[in-house]
Structure formats: structure tokens, C-alpha cells
Design an enzyme around this catalytic site. Structure first.
Site, PDB file in Angstrom:
ATOM      1  N   ASN C  72       0.821  -1.199   0.000  1.00 19.85           N
ATOM      2  CA  ASN C  72       0.000   0.000   0.000  1.00 19.85           C
ATOM      3  C   ASN C  72       0.853   1.246   0.000  1.00 19.85           C
ATOM      4  OD1 ASN C  72      -0.348   1.878   2.574  1.00 19.85           O
ATOM      5  ND2 ASN C  72       0.145  -0.176   3.330  1.00 19.85           N
ATOM      6  N   CYS C 132       6.569   5.692   8.348  1.00 24.03           N
ATOM      7  CA  CYS C 132       5.803   5.498   7.128  1.00 24.03           C
ATOM      8  C   CYS C 132       6.725   5.554   5.933  1.00 24.03           C
ATOM      9  CB  CYS C 132       4.720   6.556   7.008  1.00 24.03           C
ATOM     10  SG  CYS C 132       3.735   6.247   5.571  1.00 24.03           S
TER      11      CYS C 132
HETATM   12  C1  FMN Z   1      -3.511   0.131   3.856  1.00 27.52           C
HETATM   13  C2  FMN Z   1      -2.656   0.314   5.063  1.00 27.52           C
HETATM   14  C3  FMN Z   1      -2.594   1.554   5.679  1.00 27.52           C
HETATM   15  C4  FMN Z   1      -1.788   1.749   6.800  1.00 27.52           C
HETATM   16  N1  FMN Z   1      -1.752   2.983   7.405  1.00 27.52           N
HETATM   17  C5  FMN Z   1      -0.983   3.158   8.519  1.00 27.52           C
HETATM   18  C6  FMN Z   1      -0.963   4.393   9.196  1.00 27.52           C
HETATM   19  O1  FMN Z   1      -1.673   5.336   8.850  1.00 27.52           O
HETATM   20  N2  FMN Z   1      -0.154   4.522  10.280  1.00 27.52           N
HETATM   21  C7  FMN Z   1       0.628   3.497  10.727  1.00 27.52           C
HETATM   22  O2  FMN Z   1       1.337   3.661  11.723  1.00 27.52           O
HETATM   23  N3  FMN Z   1       0.608   2.287  10.115  1.00 27.52           N
HETATM   24  C8  FMN Z   1      -0.164   2.100   9.017  1.00 27.52           C
HETATM   25  N4  FMN Z   1      -0.196   0.866   8.411  1.00 27.52           N
HETATM   26  C9  FMN Z   1       0.654  -0.217   8.918  1.00 27.52           C
HETATM   27  C10 FMN Z   1      -0.125  -1.160   9.841  1.00 27.52           C
HETATM   28  O3  FMN Z   1      -0.601  -0.470  10.975  1.00 27.52           O
HETATM   29  C11 FMN Z   1       0.762  -2.328  10.286  1.00 27.52           C
HETATM   30  O4  FMN Z   1       1.876  -1.827  11.004  1.00 27.52           O
HETATM   31  C12 FMN Z   1       1.284  -3.139   9.111  1.00 27.52           C
HETATM   32  O5  FMN Z   1       0.310  -3.247   8.126  1.00 27.52           O
HETATM   33  C13 FMN Z   1       1.752  -4.543   9.533  1.00 27.52           C
HETATM   34  O6  FMN Z   1       0.720  -5.281  10.121  1.00 27.52           O
HETATM   35  P1  FMN Z   1      -0.234  -6.316   9.299  1.00 27.52           P
HETATM   36  O7  FMN Z   1       0.706  -7.216   8.571  1.00 27.52           O
HETATM   37  O8  FMN Z   1      -1.041  -6.992  10.334  1.00 27.52           O
HETATM   38  O9  FMN Z   1      -1.035  -5.480   8.373  1.00 27.52           O
HETATM   39  C14 FMN Z   1      -1.025   0.671   7.310  1.00 27.52           C
HETATM   40  C15 FMN Z   1      -1.110  -0.580   6.692  1.00 27.52           C
HETATM   41  C16 FMN Z   1      -1.918  -0.775   5.599  1.00 27.52           C
HETATM   42  C17 FMN Z   1      -1.974  -2.132   4.977  1.00 27.52           C
END
Ligand code: FMN
Ligand code: FAD
Ligand code: FAD
Ligand code: FMN
Ligand code: FES
Ligand code: FES
Lengths: 272, 308, 308, 272
Positions: C72, C132
Site C-alpha cells: 500500500n 511510514c
Molecule cells: C492500507 C494500510 C494503511 C496503513 N496505514 C498506517 C498508518 O496510517 N499509520 C501506521 O502507523 N501504520 C499504518 N499501516 C501499517 C499497519 O498499521 C501495520 O503496522 C502493518 O500493516 C503490519 O501489520 P499487518 O501485517 O497486520 O497489516 C497501514 C497498513 C496498511 C496495509
């Protein structure tokens, strides 16, 4: 394409039948054009799932070749007997008639057959039973064979009927006592060793079972050929993932140097 | 477009008939896969990483499966440089470029292995494994610290005239900088990525799945990370880059070429299909035909970035 | 073991009824999933990262699928801190701990957002998004350079008395060091990992799949990397760690706890199943019952390492 | 559990039928207990594949709800008409009768129906056709309806028979001329606009098609409701992945604010 006997193929295997035979095991029959036969104890790597490239699960799964009909004929049928354990075998269990699976095999070195006139004792537990049917059949042509099979319950004794159909002495142990002696299959071994003092001993099953079998036989001064079931990624000696520690130090590759080993050579203490 | 596409590339002085090598540690010493793949139809082979003496490697369990990937901690088991030169190399068919991967627990060992390998004219090039995440001495520091990496490349460069590739660890903050360090020390090409350092746990036993605790993650799961790093490294240096990570198909390989790789290596996919590297070669050719690409070299670095 | 397992944990001063939060950017502002999930049954919610003013985010295409993962590059689209406080927060049911994630393109913006959020007693804690990978100004440097990270945490620490979590970037050489930096500057907990920087290419158009070129990789594919980093960070600091990365089931969460996480966040899995976080809570409880674990706190850091 | 009409469920949907209807499209019939109905243009997120947690593909796929039988009954049947495109739809095509798929829906805001007595022109291309059947049916109860459908070839015109069974004016264009006018469906629009000067205009299909339809209609001073097909991860407004750029600046979420938009509000130049 037609492989020499034992020459390994990379084949598209078509599912002829994939039938549930017990609460958690199935019989898979595959059309494998060109399959040239196998030695008892050899295995194949099976890639479940219809999508290519395959991803879930990623890796193929090692499965003993249970038997083969029409070896050398244009369209031999390879049979696999397997238990649903995790993701890979669950995907295998979902394969339908007509679907195509990836098959690489036969791989590894099988059991050395008993000498002409020599007897054999075969100890099989759990999925290890599937490695022994063809061995039992061929050994029976050379001398008297005793087969000792164990599982948790009667319904989990894979391939029982196929062993019954062979002309040999069959002894069974189940942990719940639903068939044969209650307890572990290794408890049947001392009597068998005593009954057949000259027989070669073979074992396939969970690591602890093979270890106990090896110890009991060793106590009676008898060597055991054990077929190990280590996790594998490739099956043909390049990932080095399947290494089994040897007593003298160092490792052997289960897929290439085995899966059958002299149990006395394996360092059971350092197995995973 | 009736003539077949030209797939030949030059990887830092190594002429390859096509851009598809097999990755170190995933193809043994080349002979193991002979029943299934004609080695003369792939670009070449990178050997298992070689040390001065044979190494036994780690206790099991050494491998595990993860979502779209696998973990390994083999522990650099290998036959040692002497057995490689005396037994493994002569068994390979002529005309197959062989790049020897080398590893040491200190720089002196790297040098010594490089010198031994350089005596043999059957070796087409060397690849420094600066990046093995699961040997506690060695690897990890060389690959993760720019100063150590520079010293390592400098010393090995002095020890050989063969084309020299450096294989980078992905477990770093700034992959472009690591690539520049290698270029500055005279490397002929960069190869990346090695495995991502990772871990899995068995919730029943509460133990790490691998006996070594940490392992390296490979396979399709890491491909997007590998593509990013190849993209960044290729823009940072002018020596060629060899892309590695989760390649399964010709299209996967084309992605790496577009990101700036001159060649690629196929790793984990060999386990799934012993003819995987050949399928990748065929897939690249098929892509070129379909897309009207006369030479695969046109694709290298051909990614089109959006304006602004 | 007839009484239900005790799932409560304390995450750096935030009392949670169970250790399962939803990850920033994957659960909106909490209200969107109300049709499918009783928010009072999960541990809490981490908001989308908030900036001082509303942000529009990147042009499409913003997301893509990869093997067992997704990419993303949303570009931190968010309603801004004021709309969050005035519209989003009041719409959430009482008794649901809300951690506000904050982001800025420079340290001053982080401070300002932290100050605004600290005025509201409905906010249970703050999470600095220092990581980020796809906003070109900001994030990447803070999260990847220990010096910048220290300054960032120091400044935000001065701006708030709320429990302060710092969410780390995985795109670094030494995650343990980054965790220590945060602890040294007074953070109350560490959260990790954010997405791995990654790239995918469309071979037909020869363009990056995402308009932003680079994106962040999330989902099951990255879980083994996240487990490794949580393991390393948890051993390096004495403040609690919140584990994130590819969690889909209760067993996945237990793995993170065993590696030293006090709590976890569920991210991408929410997209697959809007009740995913609740299923994770139930799965942890089920595991505890099965394994005879009276309190989930017993699991934290409980991994057993092989001798030697 | 029984949802209010339009209230979104998270359901286990059982496959009743999954039948190939053309060279690349299938009709999927799902038993979705508690499904409370939908507005034309709403969609569902479908998770293909039998394994949970699902991994290949990882994300669910957005699919328009084609129609629903027995809305409000205990066991309504939801129908989906879909084209095999990539990995996700290939996995969907492999689902057999009796298998269970994950379904979240209905989601989004559908088409505003024409006013009582008002006519309607519906322009559908490719998979976009599937969003229009229920709209056609309901619009036909309010006024005269013209449906313009397009595809590469006749065999790819999804659901053609269902449209023919409705009492409305149907015009078809195919790129290979195998049915109706040769060319693109948007070429049929000017005549339809001229024939039905008061009719509301609706479009669903590939982005370039909708853009052209919107431009042609705008040239005639007529607004268009377009249903966008952006890639989605969640379908319910939390990933922000489906954003469509708006002419005035900023974005709307296709899954939450759409999928139906006033075509004039969309900034087509900046669509992916
Ligand atoms: C579409 C999307 C948007 C995200 N937006 C943020 C965000 O705004 N701030 C943040 O700290 N992490 C953001 N993340 C990261 C997630 O919070 C998380 O750290 C990361 O996706 C890993 O976890 P997962 O594998 O369970 O998704 C985002 C992840 C995705 C997929
Ligand atoms: C030479 C050999 C022959 C075998 N023959 C048979 C047979 O005929 N019938 C049968 O039912 N089973 C047999 N097995 C065991 C079978 O390979 C495993 O049960 C199977 O791989 C489990 O996969 P899974 O995805 O269901 O389980 P998971 O637990 O999801 O597997 C995860 C990973 O662990 C590995 N793994 C787990 N258990 C084993 C195991 N016992 N052996 C090897 N790898 C394992 C898998 O390969 C996979 O990489 C054999 C194993 C070997 C090595
Ligand atoms: C609101 C809505 C309703 C839809 N209704 C239908 C329908 O009724 N029938 C039908 O056949 N198709 C419909 N589509 C399109 C359908 O979702 C895609 O064809 C499908 O997601 C492609 O997945 P794949 O795995 O086969 O292709 P892949 O190319 O492998 O997909 C890869 C990724 O791209 C995304 N993607 C690719 N193409 C599209 C697309 N056109 N729209 C959305 N996402 C895409 C997928 O979701 C996935 O994440 C609809 C799309 C939307 C947004
Ligand atoms: C089991 C295994 C063993 C490996 N051994 C080595 C090695 O000895 N030397 C090396 O440089 N890389 C080694 N690698 C890394 C691969 O060469 C490759 O860089 C990595 O796996 C990523 O590519 P892939 O995703 O295609 O496998 C090994 C990888 C695996 C899976
Ligand atoms: S399974 Fe790969 S070497 Fe044995
Ligand atoms: S698809 Fe996730 S916000 Fe629209």
C-alpha cells in the site's frame, strides 16, 4: 517419455481417485505417465493445489510411494496413502478426480531387501505404515515376514486390509486397544525378535517409535533399518534442510542418503 | 519479430547465454538436478557457499514453511573449497558458467577461499556471500556494516582477477549505500537479496521452530522487498546488478530486469520444481516475443516512472 | 482450569482487557466496523495516523496484492486531528481504549498533533508513527536514523503526559538499537513492525503497480520478519512491546507474546474479515484454556530457547 | 441472524452452483442465510478458497450482487456473475457445490433509481454488466428502459438472457461484430440519448468506457451515474485503497461513497 526403473521423473500426475479411508487418512491414486517403478521405501515430492505457481502451501510434501500398478506400462498408477496433518495434506485431500498435481520422484534410496531365504520383521507406526507395504510384499517372496503395525486406534491403521491380503504374519497394537494389543507397536517387537532370530528388522514411523524400536533390537544384538520422516523442502539433495545427525558427527541427507538408514548410525539424541 | 529474442547478457565480465542463474544454496553443486534440467540451457549456476574446510551445519530442524515463503538455517554446510574443485566442478558439463559463492568466518578465510578458487579456470566468477544471517560469527557484520563490507570486498578483490560479485544482505537500512561501497572497492557486480532475517515459533512446544532460533526468509513472500532493493541499488551504482528473491516465473524475472537487474537468480523455486530455472528462461523468451523485445538487454532498467 | 483465562494486560500504562488492538490504518477511526464487531470485546483501537491538517493522500493505484501480502501507498490520507477529536472520537462507544496514531512531516507537526490529542481525556495513549515508508518528507528519516528518532521521541514526550508508544520502521539494520533509543527518550512502549518498504511492477505497462512507486508490504508474508524484530526488540528494552505484522489467528498472536510482546495489533487481516481482531481474542483465550495458562501475561517472553 | 434490508452481513456463503456460462464467465449461486436484500449497484467482498485463514489470494474480491432470490426468506440465494480474470477469480471458479466462501456485504451505495415515470438508459460493458440487471428490473417498473450492452464477442456478454427476459429495449454492440453493432457500446449511446431525452443515464464497465459514456452524455447535457471498479482491499472504508480522485480535488472512497458516482464529479484524468 519413459523413465528407467527408479529414474526420477518430474511429472504431471492426474488424480484418478482420492478417497477417504479412515477418520483422517486418504488413498490417492495418480496416473503418472512414464513412471518407471520404485524400490520399497522410496518417496515422491507432491505439490498439492491446482494453481501454478503454487503458493499455499509453498513447498511440496514428501510421501512414500505406497505401491505402483502397471510399472513399465504406458500409464502406470501410483498409489499414496496419507494422513491429513496440516495445511499441505489438507490441500491434498481437497484434490478431485481429474486434477493435476506436481510429482517429483521416485526419490531417495529404499530399503535393502532381505537376502534370499532371510526373514524380515517390519515395524510401522502412524504414517510410517505407508512405507512398508511394498517392502512386505517383496520380502515375503524371499522369506518369512512378520509385520507389526501400530496406531492410535483401529480406524487409523492405514492400509490394514492390504497387509491382510498378503501372506504373512500380522500383529497389531493400538493405543486405545480397539484392535490387537493395547499399547505401542514397539511393545510387540521383543516377541517378534525372539520368534524370528535370523530376520532383518525394518522400521518406519514417528521418531520416538523408531528410536525405541532401534534400542530394543540393538539390545537383542539386531540392527534395524529405519526410514526417517524429516521435514523436507526439495527432496533431491540441494536445500540441505532434511539433515539427520549421525552418531560419528556430521549429517546425512534424509532425502538423498536415506530415507532409510541403519538406525545405529543415527544420533537420535540430536534429532529435531 | 520472427527471429528468437536475444537473451545474452554480460554480468560484470561473465558472458551468459541468458540472464537466469540458480541461487547459491538452492541448487547444490549443480549435478543434483541433472535428471530434470539441461544445465546448458540456463544462464549458469552459483554454487553453495564454500568455506576453506568442509562445514557440517546446524542441528535440525533447519527449515520451515511460512506464508508464501520458507525459513532456513542450514548453517552453511558445504563440502569445502577443495572437494568442490576436485569433485564437484569436474562433474559439471562444459559450457555451463559456474560462479563460486564463498564465505568465511573472518576476512582471511574469504581471501584464502578466493585464492584457491582463482587457480581454477573452470570457475567463471566469484560471489562473496556477505550476508548469511544465521552464522553467528562472520556474515552478519560484513553484510550490515559499510566499513566491514568495504574491507571484505577490498581484500577479496586483491585475491582474485575473476569477475567478482558481492551478494548483499537485505537486513540493512540503506541498500543503495552498501551497493556503492562494493562498487567503490572494485566489485564487478552486485547480487541481491539474500534472505530476510526472521523467526517462527511453535506455540505447542513454545520453542523456535528452527533449532538455530533465527533463520532466513526466502520465496515469493519476499519478492516485493527484493524488487525494491534491486531498484534502489541499480540506481545507485553503474556496475551490473543481479536480482534475487522469490522469482518463480519469467514475468517475475522481467520485473527484476525492468527494475535494473542485468540478470537474476532463481532460489527457493528450484525446490518446488527442479526445472524452475528453465521455465523462467522460457518465460522470459515468451515475454520478449509477446512484447516485441528483440534483446533482453532492452528491458534492463526499463521501468517507466510516473511523471512528478 | 475451569475459570476463564485472564487476558488483561498493561501496555505502558494503558490498561487493556485483552492484548488485541487494531493496527493504525487498517481499522479507520473505529466506527466503520461496528456492523460486524463489538468493539468492547477487543483490547482497543489504534486510529489512522493523524496529521495537523486533513491530508488527501496519493493518487491511485494505492494498493496491490502480493504473495501472502499486500502493498500500500495510501499517502497518509486522514481527516486531521481536529475532525478526529470532534467527529470520530465521540462516535466510539465508551470503554474502548483508543490510541491515537500521529504523524508529521517535521517534528513540529508531531508536537502540535500530540498537544492537541493530549487535551482530550478520551484518548488513552499516543502512538508515534515514525515509520511510514511512502511519504517522501518525514517518516522515513525519523524511523531509520537513531539520532532523528531520538529527537522526535524527546520532543513528543515533552508534549504529552499520555502513555506514549513509538511505532518503529522495520527498514533498519538494528531494530534493537532503535528500541533502546525510544526507551532512553522516555517512551512507555514500542510498537513494531510497520510495513516493509517494497515495490511491484506491472510487466505489461512496465510501470510500478503503485502510482507512488514504492509502497509498504504487510500481511502474513511479513510475519516471520515481525516476529524476529519483536524478539530482538523485547530483549533490548524493559518497556513493553506491542507486536504487529501478519497476525491472523490467536496462535499467531501467541507467537508474538512468546517472543516478548505484551500486546499485539491486527492489521491487514481486518480487511479479509472485519471480525478478525475478535477472532484473535477468542483464539488466544482458547489457546490459554488448552495449554492451561491462567493469565495471558504468563506467556509474555515465554519462548524457550535451546541450550547452547 | 437476519439482517435488515441492506444491512451488511459477514456470512459463510455456501455454494449452490458455480456454472460456466461463457468462455470466461461463470454464474455463482450462494446460499446466504440472513441476507436481507440489496440495492442495485451494491456489491459484496468474496473470499475464495476453502482454506482459512485464506492466503492465496490473500484479499477478498469485490463483486456486484447480480440478484437475490428470496430476500427476507430464511435462506436467500445471492447470485454473482463474474469473469475469470486473474488469481482470485480463478480460485473462485474452482469452488464446488457445497464449499463455503466468505462474504461480506451488501456494501456501498447503489444507483439512485429513476423517479416515478422517468426513463432510464443503462450502459454496461464487460463485467460492469453484472451491476445493471437489478437496476434494469427496478427501473423498468418506473418508466421506459433502454439497455446498451457491450463486450468483445457475443459469448462474453454476461447475463444476456436475463436482460432479454425483462420487458425493455435491448441494444448490443460487440467488438468482433458477432452480435449487434460492431464496435464499442458507447457508440450506441448518442442514438439512445436522442430517443429518450428525459431518461436518467447509468454506466458500469471499464474506466475508459465510463469516461467516454460520461463525455458523450455530458455533451448532450445529460448527467451520468457511473459505478466504478477500483481495486479494493476491504470494501468497507478502512484501507483507503479504493480512492477515486474528484474533480474538485481530494478523493472519494469507491467502496463507501460509491461505487456509484456522478460521473461529472470524478477526475477521470487522475484515475489509475
Ligand atoms: C492500507 C494500510 C494503511 C496503513 N496505514 C498506517 C498508518 O496510517 N499509520 C501506521 O502507523 N501504520 C499504518 N499501516 C501499517 C499497519 O498499521 C501495520 O503496522 C502493518 O500493516 C503490519 O501489520 P499487518 O501485517 O497486520 O497489516 C497501514 C497498513 C496498511 C496495509
Ligand atoms: C520420506 C517421507 C515419506 C513420507 N511418507 C508419508 C506417507 O506415505 N504418508 C503420510 O501420510 N505421510 C508421509 N510422510 C509425512 C508427510 O510428509 C507429512 O505428514 C506432511 O509433510 C505434513 O504436511 P502438512 O502440510 O499436512 O503439515 P504441516 O504441519 O502444515 O507441515 C508443515 C511443514 O512441516 C513439514 N512436516 C511436518 N510433519 C512432517 C513429517 N512428519 N515429515 C516430514 N515433513 C513434515 C512439512 O513438509 C511442511 O514443510 C512422509 C515424510 C517423509 C520425509
Ligand atoms: C464494486 C465492484 C464490483 C464488481 N463487480 C464485478 C462483477 O459483478 N463481476 C465481475 O466479474 N467483476 C466485478 N468486479 C471486478 C472484480 O472485482 C475483478 O475482476 C477481480 O477483483 C479481479 O481479481 P483477480 O484476482 O481475478 O484478478 P487479479 O488481476 O489477479 O487481481 C489482482 C488485484 O487487483 C484487483 N483488481 C484487478 N482488477 C480489478 C477490477 N477490475 N476491479 C477491482 N479490483 C480489481 C483485485 O481485487 C486484486 O487485488 C467488480 C469490482 C468492483 C470494485
Ligand atoms: C535453504 C537455503 C540455503 C541457502 N544457502 C545459501 C548460501 O549458502 N549462500 C548464499 O549466498 N545464499 C544462500 N541462500 C539464499 C539464496 O541464494 C537466495 O538469496 C534467497 O533464498 C532469496 O531468493 P529466493 O527467494 O529465490 O529463494 C539460501 C537459501 C535457502 C532457502
Ligand atoms: S530435502 Fe532438500 S536436501 Fe533433503
Ligand atoms: S476498499 Fe478499503 S477503503 Fe475502500
Amino acid at each position: 517419455m519413459r523413465a528407467e526403473p527408479g529414474e526420477p521423473l518430474r511429472a504431471r500426475a492426474r488424480v484418478l481417485e482420492n478417497r477417504r479411508e479412515g477418520p483422517s487418512h486418504l488413498r490417492l491414486r495418480l496416473a503418472v505417465p512414464g513412471f518407471g517403478g520404485f524400490s520399497p521405501g522410496q518417496f515422491a515430492m507432491l505439490s498439492p493445489g491446482p494453481l501454478t505457481p503454487s503458493r499455499d502451501p509453498l513447498l511440496p510434501r514428501p510421501m512414500a510411494i505406497y505401491r505402483c500398478e502397471g510399472e513399465g506400462a504406458p500409464d502406470p498408477v501410483v498409489e499414496i496413502l496419507y494422513k491429513v496433518h496440516g495445511r499441505g495434506t489438507a490441500a491434498l485431500a481437497a484434490a478431485r478426480e481429474g486434477e493435476v498435481l506436481g510429482l517429483v520422484g521416485p526419490l531417495g534410496r529404499g530399503f535393502p531387501l532381505p537376502a534370499e531365504g532371510e526373514g524380515a520383521i517390519l515395524v510401522g507406526g502412524g504414517t510410517g505404515i505407508a512405507s512398508l507395504l511394498e517392502l512386505a510384499r517383496r520380502a515375503a517372496a524371499r522369506g518369512p515376514v512378520e509385520v507389526l503395525l501400530g496406531a492410535r486406534a483401529e480406524s487409523e491403521l492405514m492400509g490394514l486390509g492390504d497387509f491382510e491380503a498378503l501372506d504373512l504374519a500380522l500383529h497389531v497394537a493400538t493405543e486405545d486397544g480397539s484392535r490387537g494389543r493395547r499399547g505401542r507397536v514397539t511393545a510387540l517387537l521383543p516377541d517378534a525378535l525372539a520368534r524370528a532370530p535370523g530376520a532383518a528388522v525394518y522400521a518406519c514411523g514417528p521418531t520416538p517409535m523408531m528410536r525405541v524400536a532401534a534400542e530394543r533390537a540393538a539390545a537383542a544384538g539386531r540392527p534395524v533399518r529405519a526410514s526417517l520422516e524429516n521435514p523436507m523442502a526439495c527432496g533431491f539433495g540441494v536445500c540441505l534442510g532434511c539433515a539427520a545427525p549421525l552418531r560419528g558427527g556430521g549429517f546425512a541427507l534424509v532425502c538423498r542418503d536415506g530415507p532409510v538408514f541403519d538406525a545405529a548410525a543415527v544420533d537420535w539424541d540430536r534429532m529435531a | 519479430m520472427s527471429s528468437p529474442p536475444d537473451l545474452a547478457v554480460d554480468l560484470g565480465g561473465i558472458a551468459l547465454r541468458n540472464p537466469v542463474l540458480t541461487a547459491s544454496g538452492t541448487f547444490g553443486y549443480g549435478t543434483e538436478l541433472a535428471p530434470w534440467i539441461d544445465l546448458r540451457r540456463i544462464g549458469g549456476i552459483v554454487s553453495k557457499s564454500l568455506t576453506l574446510r568442509p562445514r557440517h551445519g546446524n542441528l535440525p530442524r533447519r527449515i520451515a514453511e511460512t506464508p508464501a515463503g520458507m525459513l532456513n538455517a542450514i548453517g552453511l554446510e558445504n563440502v569445502g573449497v577443495d572437494a568442490f574443485l576436485e569433485e564437484k566442478l569436474p562433474a559439471l558439463p562444459d559450457g555451463v558458467p559456474v560462479i563460486a559463492s564463498l564465505f568465511g568466518t573472518e576476512i582471511g578465510e574469504y581471501r584464502a577461499v578466493a585464492e584457491r578458487l582463482s587457480e581454477c579456470d573452470r570457475v567463471a566468477g566469484l560471489e562473496i556471500n556477505a550476508s548469511c544471517p544465521h552464522v553467528k560469527a562472520g556474515g552478519i557484520e560484513f553484510g550490515q556494516d559499510p566499513g566491514h563490507l568495504a574491507r571484505l570486498v577490498r581484500e577479496v578483490r586483491r585475491a582474485t582477477r575473476l569477475p567478482l560479485l558481492v551478494k548483499l544482505s537485505p537486513n540493512v537500512t540503506d541498500i543503495a549505500r552498501m551497493a556503492q561501497v562494493c562498487e567503490g572497492e572494485g566489485a564487478d557486480a552486485i547480487a541481491l537479496i539474500n534472505t530476510l532475517q526472521a523467526l517462527d515459533v511453535d506455540v505447542e512446544t513454545r520453542r523456535p521452530v528452527l533449532r538455530n532460533v533465527l533463520g532466513g526468509l526466502s520465496g515469493p513472500a519476499i519478492r516485493p522487498v527484493a524488487l525494491r532493493m534491486v531498484f534502489q541499488a541499480a540506481r545507485a551504482v553503474s556496475i551490473p546488478v543481479c536480482g534475487i528473491g522469490g522469482i518463480e516465473t519469467g514475468e517475475d524475472a522481467v520485473k527484476f530486469l525492468l527494475c535494473g537487474a542485468t540478470a537474476v537468480q532463481v532460489g527457493t523455486a528450484n525446490y518446488l520444481d527442479p526445472a524452475a530455472a528453465l521455465r523462467v528462461v522460457e518465460g522470459i523468451a515468451e515475454y520478449c516475443r509477446r512484447a516485441g523485445v528483440a534483446s533482453v538487454r532492452e528491458l534492463v532498467g526499463g521501468i517507466e516512472l510516473p511523471a512528478g
